[in-house]
Scaffold this motif. Structure first.
Motif, PDB file in Angstrom:
ATOM      1  N   SER A   6      38.369  36.281  42.702  1.00  0.00           N
ATOM      2  CA  SER A   6      39.348  36.626  43.729  1.00  0.00           C
ATOM      3  C   SER A   6      40.484  35.607  43.754  1.00  0.00           C
ATOM      4  O   SER A   6      41.633  35.962  43.995  1.00  0.00           O
ATOM      5  CB  SER A   6      38.688  36.730  45.102  1.00  0.00           C
ATOM      6  N   ALA A   7      40.179  34.341  43.489  1.00  0.00           N
ATOM      7  CA  ALA A   7      41.227  33.319  43.448  1.00  0.00           C
ATOM      8  C   ALA A   7      42.139  33.559  42.248  1.00  0.00           C
ATOM      9  O   ALA A   7      43.359  33.413  42.339  1.00  0.00           O
ATOM     10  CB  ALA A   7      40.616  31.930  43.388  1.00  0.00           C
ATOM     11  N   ALA A   8      41.573  33.926  41.126  1.00  0.00           N
ATOM     12  CA  ALA A   8      42.371  34.213  39.933  1.00  0.00           C
ATOM     13  C   ALA A   8      43.238  35.446  40.157  1.00  0.00           C
ATOM     14  O   ALA A   8      44.408  35.472  39.772  1.00  0.00           O
ATOM     15  CB  ALA A   8      41.465  34.421  38.729  1.00  0.00           C
ATOM     16  N   ALA A  12      47.318  35.584  40.124  1.00  0.00           N
ATOM     17  CA  ALA A  12      48.045  36.534  39.293  1.00  0.00           C
ATOM     18  C   ALA A  12      48.960  37.394  40.148  1.00  0.00           C
ATOM     19  O   ALA A  12      50.072  37.706  39.747  1.00  0.00           O
ATOM     20  CB  ALA A  12      47.066  37.407  38.519  1.00  0.00           C
ATOM     21  N   HIS A  13      48.517  37.766  41.324  1.00  0.00           N
ATOM     22  CA  HIS A  13      49.329  38.583  42.225  1.00  0.00           C
ATOM     23  C   HIS A  13      50.550  37.792  42.683  1.00  0.00           C
ATOM     24  O   HIS A  13      51.654  38.319  42.739  1.00  0.00           O
ATOM     25  CB  HIS A  13      48.499  39.044  43.415  1.00  0.00           C
ATOM     26  N   ARG A  18      56.310  36.813  42.273  1.00  0.00           N
ATOM     27  CA  ARG A  18      57.397  35.888  41.967  1.00  0.00           C
ATOM     28  C   ARG A  18      58.312  36.469  40.885  1.00  0.00           C
ATOM     29  O   ARG A  18      59.531  36.401  40.969  1.00  0.00           O
ATOM     30  CB  ARG A  18      56.814  34.540  41.522  1.00  0.00           C
ATOM     31  N   ILE A  19      57.712  37.052  39.858  1.00  0.00           N
ATOM     32  CA  ILE A  19      58.498  37.651  38.781  1.00  0.00           C
ATOM     33  C   ILE A  19      59.324  38.819  39.321  1.00  0.00           C
ATOM     34  O   ILE A  19      60.505  38.947  39.008  1.00  0.00           O
ATOM     35  CB  ILE A  19      57.581  38.104  37.621  1.00  0.00           C
ATOM     36  N   ALA A  20      58.707  39.657  40.150  1.00  0.00           N
ATOM     37  CA  ALA A  20      59.416  40.793  40.724  1.00  0.00           C
ATOM     38  C   ALA A  20      60.592  40.325  41.578  1.00  0.00           C
ATOM     39  O   ALA A  20      61.684  40.908  41.519  1.00  0.00           O
ATOM     40  CB  ALA A  20      58.459  41.648  41.549  1.00  0.00           C
TER      41      ALA A  20
END
Length: 67
Positions: A6-8, A12-13, A18-20
């Protein structure tokens, strides 16, 4: 120390968000993104798939040499 799944997923989310946000800001400021097509680098990407050299047997001449 290992991260839990869940931390990973959360990391990733956050990266995806951030990219979006960065892409949206880039487009808002007038930036244009050129989308390129898929260009395969090698014809055989799988390690299990290999090129096998095939030997072509010369055709036997019927009735002797011509010339």
């Amino acid at each position: 120390m290992r991260r839990s799944s869940s931390a990973a997923a959360s990391a990733a989310h956050l990266t995806s968000q951030r990219i979006a946000a960065d892409v949206a800001a880039f487009k808002k400021s007038g930036g244009r993104i050129e989308v390129l097509g898929n260009t395969p680098l090698r014809p055989y990407t799988s390690r299990s798939t290999t090129r096998k050299a095939t030997k072509v047997a010369p055709k036997a001449a019927k009735g002797g040499a011509k010339g």
